[in-house]
Design a protein around this motif. Sequence first.
Motif, PDB file in Angstrom:
ATOM      1  N   TRP A  30       0.837  -1.206   0.000  1.00  0.00           N
ATOM      2  CA  TRP A  30       0.000   0.000   0.000  1.00  0.00           C
ATOM      3  C   TRP A  30       0.867   1.249   0.000  1.00  0.00           C
ATOM      4  O   TRP A  30       1.927   1.287   0.622  1.00  0.00           O
ATOM      5  CB  TRP A  30      -0.881   0.024   1.246  1.00  0.00           C
ATOM      6  CG  TRP A  30      -2.211  -0.653   1.077  1.00  0.00           C
ATOM      7  CD1 TRP A  30      -2.577  -1.464   0.056  1.00  0.00           C
ATOM      8  CD2 TRP A  30      -3.331  -0.567   1.956  1.00  0.00           C
ATOM      9  NE1 TRP A  30      -3.855  -1.915   0.250  1.00  0.00           N
ATOM     10  CE2 TRP A  30      -4.344  -1.380   1.406  1.00  0.00           C
ATOM     11  CE3 TRP A  30      -3.568   0.095   3.156  1.00  0.00           C
ATOM     12  CZ2 TRP A  30      -5.590  -1.529   2.025  1.00  0.00           C
ATOM     13  CZ3 TRP A  30      -4.802  -0.055   3.765  1.00  0.00           C
ATOM     14  CH2 TRP A  30      -5.808  -0.849   3.199  1.00  0.00           C
ATOM     15  N   SER A  34      -2.595   5.700   1.625  1.00  0.00           N
ATOM     16  CA  SER A  34      -3.725   4.779   1.784  1.00  0.00           C
ATOM     17  C   SER A  34      -3.789   4.231   3.207  1.00  0.00           C
ATOM     18  O   SER A  34      -4.851   4.231   3.842  1.00  0.00           O
ATOM     19  CB  SER A  34      -3.606   3.626   0.783  1.00  0.00           C
ATOM     20  OG  SER A  34      -3.547   4.111  -0.537  1.00  0.00           O
ATOM     21  N   ASN A 238      -6.813   2.309  -5.905  1.00  0.00           N
ATOM     22  CA  ASN A 238      -7.008   0.862  -5.961  1.00  0.00           C
ATOM     23  C   ASN A 238      -6.461   0.135  -4.739  1.00  0.00           C
ATOM     24  O   ASN A 238      -6.793  -1.033  -4.510  1.00  0.00           O
ATOM     25  CB  ASN A 238      -6.346   0.289  -7.225  1.00  0.00           C
ATOM     26  CG  ASN A 238      -7.195   0.518  -8.463  1.00  0.00           C
ATOM     27  OD1 ASN A 238      -8.407   0.694  -8.364  1.00  0.00           O
ATOM     28  ND2 ASN A 238      -6.549   0.544  -9.624  1.00  0.00           N
ATOM     29  N   ASP A 239      -5.624   0.819  -3.950  1.00  0.00           N
ATOM     30  CA  ASP A 239      -5.104   0.186  -2.730  1.00  0.00           C
ATOM     31  C   ASP A 239      -6.230  -0.295  -1.829  1.00  0.00           C
ATOM     32  O   ASP A 239      -6.107  -1.328  -1.170  1.00  0.00           O
ATOM     33  CB  ASP A 239      -4.226   1.171  -1.947  1.00  0.00           C
ATOM     34  CG  ASP A 239      -2.862   1.376  -2.586  1.00  0.00           C
ATOM     35  OD1 ASP A 239      -2.521   0.613  -3.507  1.00  0.00           O
ATOM     36  OD2 ASP A 239      -2.145   2.297  -2.154  1.00  0.00           O
ATOM     37  N   TYR A 240      -7.322   0.466  -1.801  1.00  0.00           N
ATOM     38  CA  TYR A 240      -8.404   0.137  -0.879  1.00  0.00           C
ATOM     39  C   TYR A 240      -9.179  -1.111  -1.308  1.00  0.00           C
ATOM     40  O   TYR A 240      -9.933  -1.674  -0.519  1.00  0.00           O
ATOM     41  CB  TYR A 240      -9.372   1.323  -0.758  1.00  0.00           C
ATOM     42  CG  TYR A 240      -8.707   2.587  -0.297  1.00  0.00           C
ATOM     43  CD1 TYR A 240      -8.142   2.688   0.968  1.00  0.00           C
ATOM     44  CD2 TYR A 240      -8.619   3.705  -1.143  1.00  0.00           C
ATOM     45  CE1 TYR A 240      -7.520   3.849   1.390  1.00  0.00           C
ATOM     46  CE2 TYR A 240      -8.007   4.880  -0.726  1.00  0.00           C
ATOM     47  CZ  TYR A 240      -7.455   4.931   0.532  1.00  0.00           C
ATOM     48  OH  TYR A 240      -6.835   6.094   0.949  1.00  0.00           O
ATOM     49  N   ARG A 241      -8.970  -1.543  -2.550  1.00  0.00           N
ATOM     50  CA  ARG A 241      -9.710  -2.715  -3.051  1.00  0.00           C
ATOM     51  C   ARG A 241      -8.803  -3.881  -3.430  1.00  0.00           C
ATOM     52  O   ARG A 241      -9.266  -5.011  -3.538  1.00  0.00           O
ATOM     53  CB  ARG A 241     -10.526  -2.319  -4.291  1.00  0.00           C
ATOM     54  CG  ARG A 241     -11.626  -1.310  -4.013  1.00  0.00           C
ATOM     55  CD  ARG A 241     -12.371  -0.960  -5.285  1.00  0.00           C
ATOM     56  NE  ARG A 241     -11.487  -0.295  -6.253  1.00  0.00           N
ATOM     57  CZ  ARG A 241     -11.840  -0.023  -7.506  1.00  0.00           C
ATOM     58  NH1 ARG A 241     -13.022  -0.386  -7.962  1.00  0.00           N
ATOM     59  NH2 ARG A 241     -10.998   0.592  -8.311  1.00  0.00           N
ATOM     60  N   HIS A 242      -7.529  -3.600  -3.631  1.00  0.00           N
ATOM     61  CA  HIS A 242      -6.648  -4.646  -4.148  1.00  0.00           C
ATOM     62  C   HIS A 242      -5.341  -4.715  -3.363  1.00  0.00           C
ATOM     63  O   HIS A 242      -4.877  -3.723  -2.807  1.00  0.00           O
ATOM     64  CB  HIS A 242      -6.314  -4.404  -5.631  1.00  0.00           C
ATOM     65  CG  HIS A 242      -7.515  -4.368  -6.518  1.00  0.00           C
ATOM     66  ND1 HIS A 242      -8.273  -5.476  -6.784  1.00  0.00           N
ATOM     67  CD2 HIS A 242      -8.085  -3.342  -7.186  1.00  0.00           C
ATOM     68  CE1 HIS A 242      -9.275  -5.131  -7.590  1.00  0.00           C
ATOM     69  NE2 HIS A 242      -9.183  -3.840  -7.852  1.00  0.00           N
ATOM     70  N   LEU A 249      -4.776  -8.121   1.628  1.00  0.00           N
ATOM     71  CA  LEU A 249      -5.657  -6.960   1.695  1.00  0.00           C
ATOM     72  C   LEU A 249      -6.293  -6.853   3.078  1.00  0.00           C
ATOM     73  O   LEU A 249      -6.326  -5.772   3.678  1.00  0.00           O
ATOM     74  CB  LEU A 249      -6.744  -7.054   0.629  1.00  0.00           C
ATOM     75  CG  LEU A 249      -7.720  -5.871   0.562  1.00  0.00           C
ATOM     76  CD1 LEU A 249      -6.995  -4.592   0.185  1.00  0.00           C
ATOM     77  CD2 LEU A 249      -8.845  -6.169  -0.445  1.00  0.00           C
ATOM     78  N   LYS A 250      -6.783  -7.985   3.593  1.00  0.00           N
ATOM     79  CA  LYS A 250      -7.369  -7.989   4.939  1.00  0.00           C
ATOM     80  C   LYS A 250      -6.327  -7.624   5.991  1.00  0.00           C
ATOM     81  O   LYS A 250      -6.614  -6.891   6.947  1.00  0.00           O
ATOM     82  CB  LYS A 250      -7.964  -9.361   5.242  1.00  0.00           C
ATOM     83  CG  LYS A 250      -9.186  -9.713   4.402  1.00  0.00           C
ATOM     84  CD  LYS A 250      -9.695 -11.111   4.749  1.00  0.00           C
ATOM     85  CE  LYS A 250     -10.903 -11.483   3.893  1.00  0.00           C
ATOM     86  NZ  LYS A 250     -11.373 -12.865   4.196  1.00  0.00           N
ATOM     87  N   TYR A 253      -5.726  -3.841   6.060  1.00  0.00           N
ATOM     88  CA  TYR A 253      -6.779  -3.135   6.792  1.00  0.00           C
ATOM     89  C   TYR A 253      -6.629  -3.361   8.295  1.00  0.00           C
ATOM     90  O   TYR A 253      -6.793  -2.438   9.098  1.00  0.00           O
ATOM     91  CB  TYR A 253      -8.159  -3.601   6.322  1.00  0.00           C
ATOM     92  CG  TYR A 253      -8.685  -2.844   5.133  1.00  0.00           C
ATOM     93  CD1 TYR A 253      -9.151  -1.534   5.269  1.00  0.00           C
ATOM     94  CD2 TYR A 253      -8.719  -3.425   3.871  1.00  0.00           C
ATOM     95  CE1 TYR A 253      -9.635  -0.832   4.177  1.00  0.00           C
ATOM     96  CE2 TYR A 253      -9.205  -2.735   2.769  1.00  0.00           C
ATOM     97  CZ  TYR A 253      -9.659  -1.432   2.930  1.00  0.00           C
ATOM     98  OH  TYR A 253     -10.133  -0.729   1.838  1.00  0.00           O
TER      99      TYR A 253
END
Length: 338
Positions: A30, A34, A238-242, A249-250, A253
């Motif tokens: 990321w 982001s 796209n960081d927030y989705r991929h 990704l999880k 977050y």
Amino acid sequence: MNVFVGLAMLVLGGLSAGSSYVPLKGIKGWAWESLWAVQGIVAWLLLPLLLALLATPHLFSVLHATPTGTLISTYAFGFLWGLGGLAWGMAVRYIGIALGFSIATGFLSSLGTMVPIIAKNQLHATLATSAGRITIASIALSLIGIVICGRAGWLRDKHQKTQFNFKKGITIALAAGILGACFAFGIAAGDPIKQNAIAAGASPLWSASPIFFVELLGGITVNLIYCLFMNRRNKTFNDYRHAANPKELKANYAFSALVGLLWYLQFVFYGMAAFYMGPYSFANWSVHMSFMVVASNLWGYYFKEWKDTSRATIRWNTAGILVLVIAGIIMGAAGYIK
């Protein structure tokens, strides 16, 4: 008032804040803007709102009953503090957890004590008392600690030319320290919010939570504006989705949220300390800042941010840390004498 419980809360708050950037090392792939946006939403919006709602009966009625000027000034100080938080996050990238916290925190502690004295035109009166002279001396000692830590960073930078950027980082860290001191002023400006919350039935133990909510709204405003601007400029939405895979990704977050949680917990502990410390609250800021320095430097050593440097360089940094901690203790002692 149980002063020992209050001190324990301040220690926990300092340790939490000093450890808050550690989870950043678990984030993969990321862009900085982001991960910073995600942790900011958790730390400066969701958690403050949740605690304020839980701790304050009729929260929005309490805020509505608060003078507009109080809300604006509290928010404005939070906005300025948010600029400092943004700079702080950048400084850590350039000079590491340990040095970034030491330098910025030294300024936080000094300015958090000194600026209100100057703003109220009380410098002459302060110098006329023993407690005042000790306070000024502790601020000078804190600045000496910053210089010592700065020399350690300069020496380290000579050995780690590719890992850190000392010149850029120290400039940003100094700005972070100056702006970061605005948080203490925001707490003072928001005292009417606290009194309204208590009048509405909030426990004095948690009565600072609506102040933090308003103040941190200012912080999240400036940080989100910057992060979304950088997302657009760097094409990183796209960081927030991929990520490399769904698991990563999880994890990104989760680690970003953990940064936010650790960062916000310092406010929870600080607010509780204000209740328990009672008449000894003058020491809160300096004690909190001191343990923030201790925690961040322990993590810096753990993550080998000072590897491949000489023992002399490490001794310089350790000496700077000790000076900053001693300066914080002296600030508290000055308040006690007063």
